[in-house]
Design a protein around this motif. Sequence first.
Motif, short mmCIF file in Angstrom:
data_model
loop_
_atom_site.label_atom_id
_atom_site.label_comp_id
_atom_site.label_asym_id
_atom_site.label_seq_id
_atom_site.Cartn_x
_atom_site.Cartn_y
_atom_site.Cartn_z
N THR A 332 55.50 145.66 48.30
CA THR A 332 54.52 145.46 49.38
C THR A 332 53.75 146.76 49.63
O THR A 332 52.52 146.75 49.76
N VAL A 333 54.49 147.87 49.67
CA VAL A 333 53.85 149.17 49.91
C VAL A 333 52.80 149.44 48.83
O VAL A 333 51.69 149.87 49.12
N ASP A 334 53.16 149.15 47.57
CA ASP A 334 52.20 149.33 46.47
C ASP A 334 50.94 148.49 46.68
O ASP A 334 49.83 148.96 46.48
N GLU A 338 45.99 150.22 48.14
CA GLU A 338 44.59 150.07 47.77
C GLU A 338 43.71 149.91 49.02
O GLU A 338 42.65 150.51 49.14
N TYR A 339 44.20 149.09 49.95
CA TYR A 339 43.41 148.85 51.17
C TYR A 339 43.35 150.09 52.05
O TYR A 339 42.30 150.42 52.59
N LEU A 340 44.51 150.77 52.16
CA LEU A 340 44.53 151.97 53.00
C LEU A 340 43.63 153.05 52.42
O LEU A 340 42.95 153.76 53.15
N LYS A 341 43.62 153.17 51.09
CA LYS A 341 42.77 154.17 50.44
C LYS A 341 41.30 153.92 50.75
O LYS A 341 40.53 154.84 50.94
N ASN A 342 40.93 152.64 50.78
CA ASN A 342 39.53 152.29 51.08
C ASN A 342 39.20 152.30 52.56
O ASN A 342 38.15 151.83 52.98
N GLU A 343 40.17 152.79 53.36
CA GLU A 343 40.00 152.82 54.81
C GLU A 343 39.79 151.43 55.39
O GLU A 343 38.98 151.22 56.30
#
Length: 652
Positions: A332-334, A338-343
Amino acid sequence: MKVPVLIPKIFNFPFTYDSNSLKNLEPGDLVLVPFGKNQEIGVVWNSIQPSVKKFKIKKIEKKIDNFKINKSLIDYINWFSAYNLVSKGMVLKMCLGDKKNTTKIEANNKISTNSDKHKFILNKDQKKSLDDLRKFGNSFNVSLLQGVTGSGKTLVYFERIKEILNKGNQALILLPEIFLTNQFKERFEEFFGFVPAIWHSKIGIKSKRKIWQGVANNSLNLVIGARSSLLLPFKNLGLIVLDEEHDPSYKQDEGIIYHARDMAISRASFENIPIHLVSAVPSLETFSNIKNKKYKHTRLINRYRNFPLPEAKVVNLEKSSLKKDQFIADETVDLIQEYLKNEEQVLFFLNRRGYAPFLICKRCGFKHLCPNCSIYLTFHKSINKLICHHCGTKVKKEKICKPDKELCDFRMYGPGVEKIYEELKKIFPKKNIKIFSSDFLSKKSETKSILKKIENNEIDILVGTQLISKGFNFPKLNCIVVVDADFSGMGYDLRTTEKNIQLYNQLSGRAGRFANKSTIIYQTATPLNKTLKDVLENNPEEFLNNELIIRKNKNLPPYSRLIALIISADSSHDSFRAAQEIKKKLSTINQIDILGPVDSPIFKVKKKYRTRLLLRSKNSNLIQKSVGKVLDNLTISKKIKLTVDVDPINFA
Ligand SMILES: [Zn+2]
Ligand SMILES: [Zn+2]
């Protein structure tokens, strides 16, 4: 002249008064009458009751001018009372509210509906639906405006309301959770260009009076309200819109028990006006009524801006070897990185308040049980106490351990939102993480500020309960994690699966409203579960069709009618015996089956033991009349409390 006057108290009949030479008294007039040692505001009713001899006929003191209750509302109150098996006086009380002085009218400007039209342009789908709603006509009819979350249903019914207001009629919008109306209010103001009147049980007495008077004298033409706004004395009501019609909170479960959706439909019928139900996935009852053509139907197929619904992924917890006290899988963390990186924002959904739902002492095996209810207490770390989610009782965690007189050493089981928050803080120490649950949003200002922060993208990860599935629009939310998609537990509710389908459909609609890619992740230990499969397929139509077949085979609503009787007392013996007696009396009615008595699944609530009877009849019969007659003639001990729940939803 003798006049029947209904008093807003427990009585199911009007009392007879002398008109005191007041002329032209008509049904619906508000009057001030002596009652016992006090004065009461009552309403001249439409049926003369055979005078009860032991009462001395007193004189009406005065008529309260300016206000009147419509004939249609009187008929509705009589019907409401008969249907829900509550006294007419108590229904009138809901209608009148805490009316101390109705003689003064406050100035109330009629709302004008000029707004900046250019901001709101309907797309083709929306225009078609608006047209359908119009075509259904302006006399009584029930219709469903259906559309996936984000398809723009609100805008369609706003336009429809505007037309009704411009014709000089009044409109009522019913919402399930008034707590959440701030965001709705802003949208409303933007569209209509004025501040709406909002009615629910917690608004102040001044606002209540203002709204009550405004709708009664037609100086106020629109109300947004919770359940109880159903009984407002609109002078010229032209339309009711009931949003999120499937929402279980429309059922009032305490005090006067009724289903606000069904009661709204009958109010519309008594007023001979249309009612629009609104939903993404309708309730089974509404779905069934559309299939049998009793209700009309219009549908928005696409999301407003055509962004796709989120893609569903399953994380199998069996295979992900979670460590002790770990509830978020590495997989789940993986996926969310991607979403967190894209803010973009990520929401962790878990419908459990607090830190841990279950504590047990490693040494003596002690478990915290609510002193008033037969359920376990949930540990809330934020206040270091255990709370009963049924009655609200708070208890200290510390307890002396039996064998060695030290404090108990508790092991905690299962996650609540606070636990998930803690775990996320460890994984993402630099991210801004917030909990969105009723414990953390007790003040209006807190809710407002967290909503602003979410909208402004100042929060990276949200941990939320069911509250968050409702009606919000978060532009940057593109990923949702369902922490515990385990549907294997048994509910006390024949609608459990239906509710889950509606909940997860609504929840997934929160994501990806302005993005081409969005995801909803279901963490589960039971990947083959049937309900999970239904949720993943997200084909509500098929699900509802199957569910109807099951209901038919089991002779459950809408193919039969149920009335629950809940008999409660200080002792379990008393409640059970009273239930047996009531069953005996009811068994004289020949169109009903009586199931029970049985102990309630949650046997003890707020110190009372509860025994249940369930009455079932063919749905074509209105059995309330014969049941009501038996119950009216019942003499039950003061130790016993009897609650009647017509069309029950909750069987706990
Ligand atoms: Zn409790
Ligand atoms: Zn212990």
